[in-house]
Design a protein around this motif. Structure first.
Motif, PDB file in Angstrom:
ATOM      1  N   VAL A   1       0.816  -1.225   0.000  1.00  0.00           N
ATOM      2  CA  VAL A   1       0.000   0.000   0.000  1.00  0.00           C
ATOM      3  C   VAL A   1       0.847   1.271   0.000  1.00  0.00           C
ATOM      4  O   VAL A   1       0.334   2.356  -0.269  1.00  0.00           O
ATOM      5  N   SER A   2       2.124   1.136   0.302  1.00  0.00           N
ATOM      6  CA  SER A   2       2.980   2.329   0.289  1.00  0.00           C
ATOM      7  C   SER A   2       3.515   2.624  -1.117  1.00  0.00           C
ATOM      8  O   SER A   2       4.244   3.595  -1.307  1.00  0.00           O
ATOM      9  N   ARG A   3       3.150   1.791  -2.092  1.00  0.00           N
ATOM     10  CA  ARG A   3       3.574   2.023  -3.487  1.00  0.00           C
ATOM     11  C   ARG A   3       2.356   2.358  -4.340  1.00  0.00           C
ATOM     12  O   ARG A   3       1.460   1.523  -4.515  1.00  0.00           O
ATOM     13  N   GLY A   4       2.356   3.578  -4.865  1.00  0.00           N
ATOM     14  CA  GLY A   4       1.220   4.022  -5.662  1.00  0.00           C
ATOM     15  C   GLY A   4       0.918   3.098  -6.826  1.00  0.00           C
ATOM     16  O   GLY A   4      -0.247   2.798  -7.122  1.00  0.00           O
ATOM     17  N   SER A   5       1.966   2.597  -7.485  1.00  0.00           N
ATOM     18  CA  SER A   5       1.743   1.756  -8.670  1.00  0.00           C
ATOM     19  C   SER A   5       1.084   0.435  -8.279  1.00  0.00           C
ATOM     20  O   SER A   5       0.249  -0.098  -9.021  1.00  0.00           O
TER      21      SER A   5
ATOM     22  N   ALA B   1      -2.619  -0.773  -9.633  1.00  0.00           N
ATOM     23  CA  ALA B   1      -2.787  -2.083 -10.293  1.00  0.00           C
ATOM     24  C   ALA B   1      -3.839  -2.920  -9.561  1.00  0.00           C
ATOM     25  O   ALA B   1      -4.635  -3.638 -10.180  1.00  0.00           O
ATOM     26  N   MET B   2      -3.851  -2.830  -8.222  1.00  0.00           N
ATOM     27  CA  MET B   2      -4.805  -3.592  -7.399  1.00  0.00           C
ATOM     28  C   MET B   2      -6.244  -3.198  -7.768  1.00  0.00           C
ATOM     29  O   MET B   2      -7.083  -4.061  -8.048  1.00  0.00           O
ATOM     30  N   PHE B   3      -6.524  -1.905  -7.796  1.00  0.00           N
ATOM     31  CA  PHE B   3      -7.896  -1.478  -8.104  1.00  0.00           C
ATOM     32  C   PHE B   3      -8.230  -1.691  -9.588  1.00  0.00           C
ATOM     33  O   PHE B   3      -9.383  -1.929  -9.932  1.00  0.00           O
TER      34      PHE B   3
ATOM     35  N   VAL C   1       3.102   3.510   5.514  1.00  0.00           N
ATOM     36  CA  VAL C   1       2.105   2.431   5.486  1.00  0.00           C
ATOM     37  C   VAL C   1       0.831   2.867   6.208  1.00  0.00           C
ATOM     38  O   VAL C   1      -0.259   2.858   5.644  1.00  0.00           O
ATOM     39  N   ASN C   2       0.956   3.268   7.486  1.00  0.00           N
ATOM     40  CA  ASN C   2      -0.224   3.530   8.318  1.00  0.00           C
ATOM     41  C   ASN C   2      -1.019   4.760   7.888  1.00  0.00           C
ATOM     42  O   ASN C   2      -2.208   4.856   8.176  1.00  0.00           O
ATOM     43  N   LEU C   3      -0.359   5.688   7.223  1.00  0.00           N
ATOM     44  CA  LEU C   3      -1.066   6.919   6.867  1.00  0.00           C
ATOM     45  C   LEU C   3      -1.105   7.144   5.355  1.00  0.00           C
ATOM     46  O   LEU C   3      -2.175   7.186   4.759  1.00  0.00           O
ATOM     47  N   ASP C   4       0.073   7.227   4.739  1.00  0.00           N
ATOM     48  CA  ASP C   4       0.085   7.474   3.280  1.00  0.00           C
ATOM     49  C   ASP C   4      -0.632   6.336   2.555  1.00  0.00           C
ATOM     50  O   ASP C   4      -1.391   6.567   1.607  1.00  0.00           O
TER      51      ASP C   4
ATOM     52  N   VAL D   1      -4.427   6.612   3.097  1.00  0.00           N
ATOM     53  CA  VAL D   1      -4.950   7.740   2.309  1.00  0.00           C
ATOM     54  C   VAL D   1      -5.052   7.331   0.839  1.00  0.00           C
ATOM     55  O   VAL D   1      -6.074   7.562   0.181  1.00  0.00           O
ATOM     56  N   ARG D   2      -4.002   6.700   0.343  1.00  0.00           N
ATOM     57  CA  ARG D   2      -3.976   6.297  -1.076  1.00  0.00           C
ATOM     58  C   ARG D   2      -5.094   5.302  -1.379  1.00  0.00           C
ATOM     59  O   ARG D   2      -5.814   5.431  -2.370  1.00  0.00           O
ATOM     60  N   VAL D   3      -5.270   4.316  -0.516  1.00  0.00           N
ATOM     61  CA  VAL D   3      -6.303   3.292  -0.738  1.00  0.00           C
ATOM     62  C   VAL D   3      -7.695   3.921  -0.658  1.00  0.00           C
ATOM     63  O   VAL D   3      -8.570   3.635  -1.479  1.00  0.00           O
ATOM     64  N   ALA D   4      -7.894   4.818   0.314  1.00  0.00           N
ATOM     65  CA  ALA D   4      -9.208   5.464   0.471  1.00  0.00           C
ATOM     66  C   ALA D   4      -9.522   6.351  -0.731  1.00  0.00           C
ATOM     67  O   ALA D   4     -10.671   6.468  -1.149  1.00  0.00           O
TER      68      ALA D   4
END
Ligand code: NAD
Length: 251
Positions: free
Chosen positions: A64-68, A72-74, A113-116, A119-122
């Motif tokens: 989750v700490s990697r934007g790419s 790809a997941m979504f 991980v815990n914040l960025d 935020v990215r996943v949300a």
């Protein structure tokens, strides 16, 4: 009757602990569950277990700490289903130590991980949750978002921010029929906490301040997540549920 029949769910950090228990319970309740984790082998093992019960799941390796990775997941979920009904922001880690000695690298590691990551996943999961028409985003915070404990200061800061994020997002996503809620678990023995909770001194101190006088089980946190995920919580958004044996209520 299954409570998540026909739902598509995704749990981050589902290879272990609370995320694994949540993925298994959601699948048992009829959801098709994406078991995602930075540890792809752990995610595959959980998927094998779920399929062994006749339920439906698939694994995605994603940090989750990697934007790419998150993109790809979504993209994979969108291509297969065009929507996501339940998204659990569970991946998290801890860096123990005295705050005055916290290095920049340690702070970045926990924050990423815990914040960025959360935020990215949300943010990036929103379009698929909106497409659901009854989306539910669940953030796994912690009692530590409200309380202070030596050596957990950085962790507490990330979990406090996660609770604020939950309230803001609940307001912003409500017009799109996406509910956003947070769980604030107390102490549960998992890979994350095992060393600390088996330390006799720490164990005694924590249990003394837990009215139910025991630690929680991953399955007990999963049941609370199921409530937020299901139609039972259709009028619940912006809420925080303490699942902590009474710890946050006690003096
Ligand atoms: P755990 O260590 O058993 O599981 C965490 C999972 O997240 C692991 O499978 C790990 O591989 C995965 N992960 C770590 N970094 C990741 C990343 N960058 N991307 C994707 N996956 C990643 O821990 P747990 O106790 O099950 O914790 C799950 C969540 O619950 C965390 O957010 C934690 O802060 C929270 N929490 C736990 C407790 C507790 O007492 N165990 C209490 C309150 C809150």
């Amino acid at each position: 009757m299954s409570r998540l029949g026909d739902r598509i769910a995704l749990v981050t950090g589902a290879g272990s602990g609370l995320g694994r228990a949540t993925a298994k319970l959601f699948a048992a309740e009829g959801a098709h569950v994406y078991v995602t984790d930075i540890d792809g082998g752990a995610a595959e093992t959980v998927v094998r277990d779920i399929r062994g019960t006749g339920a439906s799941a698939q694994a995605i390796t994603a940090d989750v700490s990697r934007g790419s990775d998150v993109t790809a997941m979504f993209r994979a979920v969108g291509a297969a289903h065009g929507r996501l009904d339940v998204l659990v922001n569970n991946a998290g880690l801890n860096v123990r130590g005295d705050f005055r000695h916290l290095s920049d690298a340690e702070w970045v590691k926990i924050r990423e991980v815990n914040l960025d990551g959360v935020v990215r996943v949300a943010r990036d999961g929103f379009a698929l949750l909106r497409a659901s028409g009854r989306g539910s985003l669940i953030n796994i915070a912690s009692i530590m978002g409200h309380r202070g404990l030596r050596q957990l200061v950085a962790y507490s800061a990330t979990k406090g921010a996660l609770l604020a994020l939950t309230r803001g997002l609940a307001v912003e996503y409500a017009p799109f029929a996406v509910r956003v809620n947070a769980l604030a678990p107390g102490f549960v023995e998992t890979a994350l906490t095992q060393r600390a909770l088996r330390n006799p001194g720490i164990q005694r101190a924590l249990l003394e301040s837990t009215p139910l006088r025991r630690f929680g089980l991953p399955e007990e946190i999963a049941k609370a997540a199921l409530f937020f995920a299901s139609d039972d919580a259709s009028y619940v958004t912006g809420a925080e549920l303490a699942v902590d044996g009474g710890m946050s209520a006690s003096l």
